[in-house]
Every structure is written in structure tokens, then in C-alpha cells.
Design an enzyme around this catalytic site. Structure first.
Site, PDB file in Angstrom:
ATOM      1  N   TYR A 238      61.755 -69.307 -20.639  1.00 56.48           N
ATOM      2  CA  TYR A 238      62.129 -70.659 -20.227  1.00 56.48           C
ATOM      3  C   TYR A 238      63.626 -70.888 -20.433  1.00 56.48           C
ATOM      4  O   TYR A 238      64.172 -70.602 -21.502  1.00 56.48           O
ATOM      5  CB  TYR A 238      61.345 -71.707 -21.008  1.00 56.48           C
ATOM      6  CG  TYR A 238      59.863 -71.745 -20.708  1.00 56.48           C
ATOM      7  CD1 TYR A 238      59.319 -71.040 -19.639  1.00 56.48           C
ATOM      8  CD2 TYR A 238      58.992 -72.483 -21.502  1.00 56.48           C
ATOM      9  CE1 TYR A 238      57.962 -71.077 -19.369  1.00 56.48           C
ATOM     10  CE2 TYR A 238      57.624 -72.531 -21.232  1.00 56.48           C
ATOM     11  CZ  TYR A 238      57.127 -71.812 -20.168  1.00 56.48           C
ATOM     12  OH  TYR A 238      55.775 -71.846 -19.905  1.00 56.48           O
TER      13      TYR A 238
ATOM     14  N   PRO B 210      48.516 -79.444 -15.077  1.00 54.06           N
ATOM     15  CA  PRO B 210      47.314 -80.288 -15.027  1.00 54.06           C
ATOM     16  C   PRO B 210      47.312 -81.285 -13.870  1.00 54.06           C
ATOM     17  O   PRO B 210      46.245 -81.784 -13.501  1.00 54.06           O
ATOM     18  CB  PRO B 210      47.331 -81.009 -16.370  1.00 54.06           C
ATOM     19  CG  PRO B 210      48.771 -81.028 -16.765  1.00 54.06           C
ATOM     20  CD  PRO B 210      49.325 -79.725 -16.272  1.00 54.06           C
TER      21      PRO B 210
ATOM     22  N   GLY C 208      51.414 -79.796  -9.983  1.00 49.04           N
ATOM     23  CA  GLY C 208      52.797 -79.966  -9.568  1.00 49.04           C
ATOM     24  C   GLY C 208      53.166 -81.378  -9.184  1.00 49.04           C
ATOM     25  O   GLY C 208      54.140 -81.605  -8.460  1.00 49.04           O
TER      26      GLY C 208
ATOM     27  N   LEU D  76      48.765 -84.874  -8.185  1.00 49.12           N
ATOM     28  CA  LEU D  76      47.740 -85.752  -8.750  1.00 49.12           C
ATOM     29  C   LEU D  76      48.330 -86.897  -9.572  1.00 49.12           C
ATOM     30  O   LEU D  76      47.623 -87.546 -10.335  1.00 49.12           O
ATOM     31  CB  LEU D  76      46.775 -84.930  -9.621  1.00 49.12           C
ATOM     32  CG  LEU D  76      45.931 -83.896  -8.874  1.00 49.12           C
ATOM     33  CD1 LEU D  76      45.207 -82.985  -9.863  1.00 49.12           C
ATOM     34  CD2 LEU D  76      44.932 -84.583  -7.955  1.00 49.12           C
TER      35      LEU D  76
ATOM     36  N   GLY E 233      49.728 -89.623  -8.330  1.00 53.39           N
ATOM     37  CA  GLY E 233      49.857 -90.849  -7.548  1.00 53.39           C
ATOM     38  C   GLY E 233      50.975 -90.770  -6.535  1.00 53.39           C
ATOM     39  O   GLY E 233      51.630 -91.772  -6.224  1.00 53.39           O
TER      40      GLY E 233
END
Length: 330
Positions: free
Chosen positions: A53, A212, A215, A218, A220
Site C-alpha cells: 500500500y 464491502p 467500489g 452500493l 447510494g
């Protein structure tokens, strides 16, 4: 905060996992420190990172940021269950990637230095290494545990067959084996239910879902678009997922509106309701996003709502109505 055991181990971890992949890239070091402080205030004790990372290969900037945060004191390190990973290349030369005994040893020592700690609580293989035998991997892991540098071992992006291979090889050496698998898993990507989750439950591994919210799809996204709010770039996986399943996403956002809950929080709550899931990884870019994610712990989805979500995002497999792995059966 709710806590659970990590797989069959005796280690207690929070049911939300703080993902740090944005630290040093999309989130400044100052904001990253504020997010980690707030995570502790909420009782989130499980932090996940990786040596890969950061913006530059081999630099490990995200681990360095966490290490400098630990160095501030205040029991920050002792209050944290620290997980990191290795496998991806850290340089261009031979043996600077994979899971050879040599690279495992180098990777752990480098992470310990960057993280400014004497131990890694959960060391995860970032990917299966198809060229290194399990005998070599478990021998290297055994040495690390004897040295006290690593306490527990886990995997990421493994298939169910890989988990079986790893655990049977560990069993032959009378080792504890893996205690966790980190896998992509969400309402829009449920393939882990076919083999990974059943294998993890069988062998006593905790499942740690990443991505979860698929990307951000989900979270909104359609409502945000209608309201003129900023959303993530509509390119790559994000755009393809929305283009292919727009009707499902619209139905999902409608269901969440009926519940009076933010879609992002419902997506997390759904994962928390799945058998075998330890806790999803949330990767907040701001303190406010972390505060919102914690709300998911207070959402209880009743059986009717879970059934509606299954109807919108069906389980995978030719007979997905059956519990996996029987989804393959007829």
C-alpha cells in the site's frame, strides 16, 4: 463496538476492520492519524494494511504512516490488532515478491521496521503463490512464530481449494494453521459463498470481506448522482458494475430508502449478518465516513429484508437457493 473471535483463535477483534489502503494516497497523513484515533474512540481495534500500500513500489508508505502513529504513544500499539500482508512485488529484482522463505523473512522484517513494532498480530499472504510448496511456507511461518515476530497467519484472495491445501499442510506439521481469509465479498459479488465461505467455516477461519460496497456502487451512487453530489469516477469496474446491474442497484436503493437507512450502511449490515463473517473492511477517507460506517452495527436486518436482498442480488451458482456448497448440487 461489538467484538468476536478471529476464526477459531482466541483473539478478540472488532466487527469492523479499519482498512488503510487510502492512507498516503487519497488520505493525507494528518487525516490518516485522525481516522485511526477516531477508530480507537469507537472501539475499532482491528487494523488492516499491506506492504504494497502506497504510491511507490517498495516504499511501504502506508505502513510508515501507521508506524509513526504508533510512535506517538498512548498505548496505540497495544490497543491495536495489527494485520499486514506480503506477496506483491516490492522491487524489480528476483525474490522481491511471492512467498518464498527468503521473501517472507525479508517482508516481515521490513514491515516491522516501517510499522515500528516488535510483532505483527496477523500476517497474511496477499495471494496464493503457485510456485512455492506449502512445506516451505509453513516452515518459514513456524520460524517467525517461534521468534515472536508473528502471532497468527492468514490468507487473502484464496480459493476454497487453496484454503484446504494450506490447512491440511499445517495439520501435518501440527500447526494451528490459518485463522482468517480476506476475500472480496459483497451483495454484488457473492462468489465467495460457493466455496470460500464453506471452506473457511469448515476449517475455522474468520472471513474478512474487502470491497464491502463494491467500489462504491452500493453506497447510494444513483441517489448521489440525482442530487448532484460527488461520486467516484465512473470508469473501470465501477462503471461496468453499474451498467450491467443498474436495475438491481435502483431496487436496492429503493429498499434502503424504505428502511430509512443509508445504502452504504445496509451493505455493511448485510455482511455482518452472514454466517462466518468476522467483520468487513471499511476504508474511510475521512473521519466522517468512519463515523457513518460504525452506524451499520446498530442495524438489524429482519428475515424479510434479507430475503428481499437475496431477490435483488441472488446467490451465485446453478442452484443458489441452496446453502453453499450444495449450490452445485441438484
Amino acid at each position: 463496538m461489538e467484538y468476536t473471535r478471529l476464526g477459531r483463535s482466541g483473539l478478540s477483534v472488532s466487527r469492523l476492520v479499519l482498512g488503510t489502503m487510502n492512507f498516503g494516497t487519497r488520505t493525507s497523513e494528518e487525516d490518516s492519524r485522525a481516522i485511526m484515533d477516531r477508530a480507537h474512540e469507537h472501539g475499532v481495534n482491528f487494523f488492516d494494511t499491506a506492504d504494497a500500500y502506497g504510491p511507490q513500489q517498495g516504499e511501504g508508505l502506508t505502513e510508515q504512516i501507521i508506524g509513526r502513529w504508533f510512535a506517538q504513544g498512548g498505548d496505540r500499539r497495544d490497543r491495536t490488532v495489527l494485520a499486514t500482508k506480503a506477496y506483491l512485488p516490492t522491487g524489480e529484482r528476483p525474490n522481491e515478491g511471492g512467498l518464498s522463505a527468503l521473501h517472507i523473512r525479508r517482508a516481515v522484517d521490513a514491515s516491522l521496521k516501517r510499522l515500528r513494532t516488535d510483532r505483527i498480530d496477523l500476517f497474511q499472504m496477499h495471494h496464493i503463490d503457485r510456485h512455492t510448496p506449502w512445506e516451505e511456507i509453513w516452515e518459514a511461518f513456524g520460524v517467525l512464530r517461534q521468534q515472536g515476530k508473528v502471532l497468527y497467519f492468514g490468507s487473502s484472495n484464496f480459493a476454497g481449494w487453496h484454503l484446504a491445501q494450506a490447512q491440511e499442510a499445517a495439520r501435518s506439521r501440527h500447526f494451528l494453521g490459518l485463522v482468517a481469509e480476506q476475500s472480496i465479498y459483497n451483495l454484488m459479488s457473492r462468489w465467495a459463498e460457493l466455496e470460500v465461505l464453506p471452506a473457511a467455516r469448515h476449517y475455522g477461519l474468520g472471513v474478512i470481506p474487502y470491497s464491502p460496497l463494491h467500489g462504491g456502487v452500493l453506497s447510494g451512487v444513483l441517489r448521489k448522482q440525482r442530487e448532484g453530489l460527488a461520486v467516484r469516477s465512473g470508469s473501470g469496474v465501477w462503471a461496468a458494475a453499474l451498467a450491467d446491474r443498474r436495475e438491481a442497484v435502483e431496487a436496492y436503493e429503493g429498499l434502503c430508502a424504505g428502511l430509512g437507512e443509508d445504502p452504504a450502511h445496509v451493505g455493511l449490515a448485510w455482511l455482518l449478518a452472514q454466517d462466518g463473517v468476522t467483520g468487513p473492511i471499511v476504508g474511510p477517507r475521512t473521519v466522517e465516513q468512519l463515523d457513518g460506517a460504525v452506524h451499520a452495527l446498530r442495524i438489524t436486518l429482519d428475515p424479510d429484508t434479507l430475503a428481499e436482498l437475496d431477490a435483488i442480488f441472488p446467490a451465485p451458482g446453478p442452484n443458489g437457493a441452496k446453502p453453499a456448497p450444495e449450490a452445485y448440487a441438484w
